[in-house]
Enzyme design. Sequence first.
Site, short mmCIF file in Angstrom:
data_model
loop_
_atom_site.label_atom_id
_atom_site.label_comp_id
_atom_site.label_asym_id
_atom_site.label_seq_id
_atom_site.Cartn_x
_atom_site.Cartn_y
_atom_site.Cartn_z
CG ASN A 1 -42.65 11.57 7.50
OD1 ASN A 1 -42.93 12.85 7.76
ND2 ASN A 1 -42.48 11.07 6.28
CG ASP B 1 -33.39 8.10 -2.55
OD1 ASP B 1 -33.23 9.61 -2.59
OD2 ASP B 1 -33.24 7.45 -1.64
CE LYS C 1 -29.77 7.98 5.53
NZ LYS C 1 -30.86 8.29 6.48
N1 CTP Z 1 -34.90 11.15 0.38
C1 CTP Z 1 -35.60 11.21 -0.75
N2 CTP Z 1 -36.30 10.63 -1.29
C2 CTP Z 1 -36.67 9.21 -0.67
C3 CTP Z 1 -36.25 9.23 0.61
C4 CTP Z 1 -35.25 10.23 0.92
O1 CTP Z 1 -35.26 12.42 -1.57
N3 CTP Z 1 -37.33 8.56 -1.13
C5 CTP Z 1 -34.09 12.02 0.89
C6 CTP Z 1 -34.48 13.01 2.09
O2 CTP Z 1 -35.26 14.09 1.58
C7 CTP Z 1 -33.32 13.43 2.80
C8 CTP Z 1 -32.28 12.20 2.43
O3 CTP Z 1 -33.03 11.56 1.28
O4 CTP Z 1 -32.57 14.34 2.23
C9 CTP Z 1 -32.13 11.07 3.58
O5 CTP Z 1 -33.61 10.93 3.79
P1 CTP Z 1 -33.72 9.70 5.27
O6 CTP Z 1 -35.13 9.45 5.46
O7 CTP Z 1 -32.90 10.29 6.37
O8 CTP Z 1 -33.05 8.51 4.50
P2 CTP Z 1 -33.53 7.03 3.95
O9 CTP Z 1 -33.31 7.30 2.44
O10 CTP Z 1 -35.02 7.05 4.25
O11 CTP Z 1 -32.56 6.18 4.78
P3 CTP Z 1 -33.07 5.34 6.10
O12 CTP Z 1 -34.46 5.76 6.23
O13 CTP Z 1 -32.73 4.20 5.77
O14 CTP Z 1 -32.43 5.96 7.19
#
Ligand code: CTP
Length: 407
Positions: free
Chosen positions: A214, A311, A344
């Site tokens: 990304n 996550d 979130k």
């Molecule tokens: N994050 C994480 N591990 C993942 C995905 C996300 O630790 N596998 C953490 C990111 O570092 C950030 C937070 O979760 O602090 C939110 O990340 P974001 O990308 O905004 O959220 P997602 O869980 O990916 O949700 P979505 O893409 O559905 O908005």
Amino acid sequence: MLAGKSILLVISGGIAAYKSLELIRGLKERGASCRSILTTAGSEFVTPLSVAALSENKVYMDLFSLTDESEMGHIQLSRAADLVVVAPATADLLARMATGQANDLAATVLLATDKDVICAPAMNVRMWEHPATQDNLAVLKRRGIGFVGPNEGDMACGEWGFGRMAEPAEIVAAVEAYFAAAATRRGRPLAGVRALVTSGPTIEPIDPVRFICNRSSGRQGHAIAGALAAAGAQTTLVSGPTPLPAPSGVTVVAVETAQQMLTACEAALPVDVAVCAAAVCDWRVAGEAGEKIKKTEGAPPPVLSLAENPDILATLSSSGARRPRLVIGFAAETSDVVENAVAKRLRKGCDWIVGNDVGPSSGTFGGEDNTVYLISATGVEPWPRMSKDAVAQRLVGAIGRALEDRP
Ligand code: CTP
């Protein structure tokens, strides 16, 4: 140097009291101002007049003096100082301090003060070695009272051993060291705090030469790690691939995939605060090809099947006894920033979430600036648009205040 510092000197009754006159001179030579309290026993060894003349300040002796109280109450006397020094500190005064007595002006002020106290004990060697004195000393040390001396040597009573008051120059040096350490503590408010930061993107391989990734630059996460380290925190930065240099004073663990990032984060525990600023790929390719996937004439393009990544933020937030005291996530959103970020925070179980708009028009993803909302259980705090370094500084300030409230 002690310019501008105000010392409250308590002189109790020991033969070493004569040395406190030299101590006053030493403190004043270095720019400190000095107010003195002289106990009744202390006044048997030095006169109030000589203390007043050297300190160029009134000497306080009586708890119930109407004039003294109206000029400067005993509570104010204890609060107006930057540091309280007790020299000489007799066995009797140490015992009264240890038991919290307030039976004369010196003991009352020492009980009422909100300032740090350094004692220079002075007494006969047998009194010093007596278990009663040693117990009192242990109590006072546990409460954070500082000590300088006593030294070993000839005693006024003709004996030899520990009990001689530290020399005035040594006491002045201890006072200077105290203020130097206090200044360092002020500049490094997170000294003693352990911090973990995730930053950058993760890359998830499709085959040995291709991957999913990304646009995260890692700028915000790296800035936070740098600001934490600058504030004195022992900081581990677990980062996906980014061209950014390692922030100064930070231990960097370089990873590629989300799974590696999780393993590295778990290895860094326990920490006091974790900030998950990485843009972790939500999915990896299920069944990564061991060989480069080849194009075959006339064949349909390959279909990638994805598997969900762990996550990291949610895992750290629910790590039981190893959970950091403060867990902070980021919510990179392209629409409805606050609503999505609030949801979130609850879904991931973290304490705070920093919501930011990463929509194409915001220019924040990969850019220099960030416009964020700090979201906690108590509400939503919009921050003005500022550089990522400024966001990091402000976040680290908030972390410092929060950790003070969460022992
Ligand atoms: N994050 C994480 N591990 C993942 C995905 C996300 O630790 N596998 C953490 C990111 O570092 C950030 C937070 O979760 O602090 C939110 O990340 P974001 O990308 O905004 O959220 P997602 O869980 O990916 O949700 P979505 O893409 O559905 O908005």
